[in-house]
Design an enzyme around this catalytic site. Structure first.
Site, PDB file in Angstrom:
ATOM      1  N   HIS A  67      -7.834  -5.387   0.079  1.00 54.24           N
ATOM      2  CA  HIS A  67      -6.577  -4.682   0.320  1.00 54.24           C
ATOM      3  C   HIS A  67      -5.782  -5.286   1.482  1.00 54.24           C
ATOM      4  O   HIS A  67      -4.561  -5.407   1.406  1.00 54.24           O
ATOM      5  CB  HIS A  67      -6.883  -3.204   0.599  1.00 54.24           C
ATOM      6  CG  HIS A  67      -5.663  -2.336   0.692  1.00 54.24           C
ATOM      7  ND1 HIS A  67      -4.716  -2.263  -0.303  1.00 54.24           N
ATOM      8  CD2 HIS A  67      -5.229  -1.482   1.669  1.00 54.24           C
ATOM      9  CE1 HIS A  67      -3.764  -1.415   0.045  1.00 54.24           C
ATOM     10  NE2 HIS A  67      -4.050  -0.932   1.232  1.00 54.24           N
ATOM     11  N   ASP A 120      -0.176  -4.331  -3.661  1.00 52.52           N
ATOM     12  CA  ASP A 120      -1.364  -3.482  -3.716  1.00 52.52           C
ATOM     13  C   ASP A 120      -1.001  -2.005  -3.533  1.00 52.52           C
ATOM     14  O   ASP A 120      -1.400  -1.336  -2.571  1.00 52.52           O
ATOM     15  CB  ASP A 120      -2.382  -3.923  -2.659  1.00 52.52           C
ATOM     16  CG  ASP A 120      -3.809  -3.812  -3.194  1.00 52.52           C
ATOM     17  OD1 ASP A 120      -3.990  -3.816  -4.419  1.00 52.52           O
ATOM     18  OD2 ASP A 120      -4.746  -3.727  -2.381  1.00 52.52           O
ATOM     19  N   SER A 161       0.827  -1.197   0.000  1.00 54.91           N
ATOM     20  CA  SER A 161       0.000   0.000   0.000  1.00 54.91           C
ATOM     21  C   SER A 161       0.870   1.260   0.000  1.00 54.91           C
ATOM     22  O   SER A 161       1.620   1.497  -0.934  1.00 54.91           O
ATOM     23  CB  SER A 161      -0.962  -0.040   1.202  1.00 54.91           C
ATOM     24  OG  SER A 161      -1.909   0.996   1.147  1.00 54.91           O
TER      25      SER A 161
END
Length: 396
Positions: free
Chosen positions: A321, A259, A236
């Site tokens: 996620h 991600d 992330s």
């Protein structure tokens, strides 16, 4: 207290230890959890540590989910005391150094900390890597523990006092929130460089100022790290730090972005990243603007086209996620839908892709089984490219 995390897939057992070097020019320490191969066994001398090292981290997770401070403190205490999971790594165990260890520097996502990705870090360590998971001081961790220099009345005496850095909730305005993340990314980029310098110090001399009290002999790593095979990895917001780390520091030979959230990354960075880079995306996060940034790094003209692509985007179907973190194992059933593959399948597939890409591009091993990198697997989880056309634009 059970071991809710999956067993590492490699041939080595895993050890771990915390370390907080005082890096040159810094006023506070930078905390890492090191994961590494070991030959030790579970027993009275070496135990599996708790996934939540301090109840403040549990409170920080809950504050991130918008619980009130009072409720978060109470629930955090209960979670850390009664519902804690342990990490399948023996704390303080000696290092297995029969051969030099390649290095992975791992950067956590927003509201994460050094143990949030223990399943991934343990799996890498079981395959012979030293993994250094940094706990960032940028107010984007759920909480961050450090020790800060305190000047005493005597100019010759320096003390260090405990400091807990809380999570800073971003402003409601998109522009202001974006500006905050961009500022935090600058600090992360600095900490990535400091962390890489520390790893080199660890492998070259083994001598540094550790602000944590520890009986662990860090000189075990001296001359035992393969610093020519260093990987940058993150999830992330940590994947944004991965991209900037690759652009800023060519000591990293390969990058893996899990991600990735790339909006805070500077425009034009695709011209600065030269290393092989794998993006493993989840199904539910992405929107066209973010995917466009990812594709700009994959489709750049600077990447030579050959039989084995140096840049790839792979998306795992019907995933979320947080599936690349420990959260689905620590809090089973959260963030799932009936169509989602189970968290063990997602983790196994995710790690198989990581190992295959590293064997191909870090080790130049074309004999490693890499079917998942080249075509969709039989289970239908691996999807090559992005699912951008299947999602609607949305705010961050």
């Amino acid at each position: 207290k059970g071991i809710g995390l999956p067993a590492p897939s490699g041939q080595h057992r895993v050890g771990c230890v915390d370390v907080m070097p005082l890096c040159p020019g810094e006023e506070s320490g930078l905390l890492f959890r090191l994961y590494y191969p070991t030959e030790a066994t579970l027993g009275s001398e070496y135990q599996y540590p708790p996934w939540i090292p301090n109840r403040l981290y549990a409170k920080g997770y809950l504050l991130f989910k918008s619980y009130s401070s009072l409720v978060a403190a109470a629930m955090g205490s209960l979670i850390s005391t009664f519902c804690g999971q342990n990490i399948p790594a023996l704390y303080g165990a000696p290092v297995k150094t029969s051969s030099p260890l390649p290095v992975v520097l791992f950067s956590h996502g927003v509201a994460g900390m050094r143990t949030t990705y223990s399943a991934t870090c343990c799996d890498l360590a079981s395959h012979g890597y030293l993994v250094a998971a940094v706990e960032h001081r940028d107010h984007a961790s759920c909480y961050c523990y450090t020790k800060r220099k305190k000047q005493t009345s005597s100019q010759d005496s320096v003390e260090f006092v405990d400091e807990w850095i809380p999570y800073e909730k971003p402003p409601a305005s998109f522009a202001e929130a974006h500006a905050l993340r961009a500022q935090q990314l600058v600090l992360r980029q600095k900490e990535i460089k400091l962390g890489t310098d520390f790893i080199h110090c660890l492998g070259e001399t083994g001598e540094f100022q550790n602000l944590l009290q520890s009986d662990f002999d860090f000189k075990q790593f001296k001359g035992k790290l393969d610093l020519e095979h260093t990987v940058m990895m993150g999830h992330s917001f940590g994947a944004a730090a991965t991209v900037t780390g690759l652009a800023d520091d060519k000591r990293f030979k390969v990058g893996v972005a899990l991600d990735a959230y790339l909006l805070p990354v500077e425009e034009g960075i695709e011209t600065k990243v030269e290393q092989p880079l794998l993006f493993i995306n989840m199904w539910a996060l992405h929107w066209p603007g973010n995917v466009a940034r990812i594709e700009s790094l994959v489709n750049t003209d600077s990447v030579q086209a050959d039989k084995y692509p140096q840049r790839q985007i792979i998306t795992l179907r019907e995933t979320y996620h947080l599936d690349q973190s420990d959260i689905p194992f620590v809090l089973p059933g959260t963030h799932r839908s009936p169509a989602s593959p189970d968290c063990n399948t997602v983790h196994t597939t995710n790690m198989r892709l990581c190992h295959a890409f590293l064997r191909r591009h870090l080790w130049k091993d074309t004999t490693w089984p890499v079917k998942d990198l080249d075509e969709s697997d039989s289970s239908g989880i691996v999807y090559h490219g992005t699912n951008q056309s299947n999602v609607k634009p949305e705010k961050v």
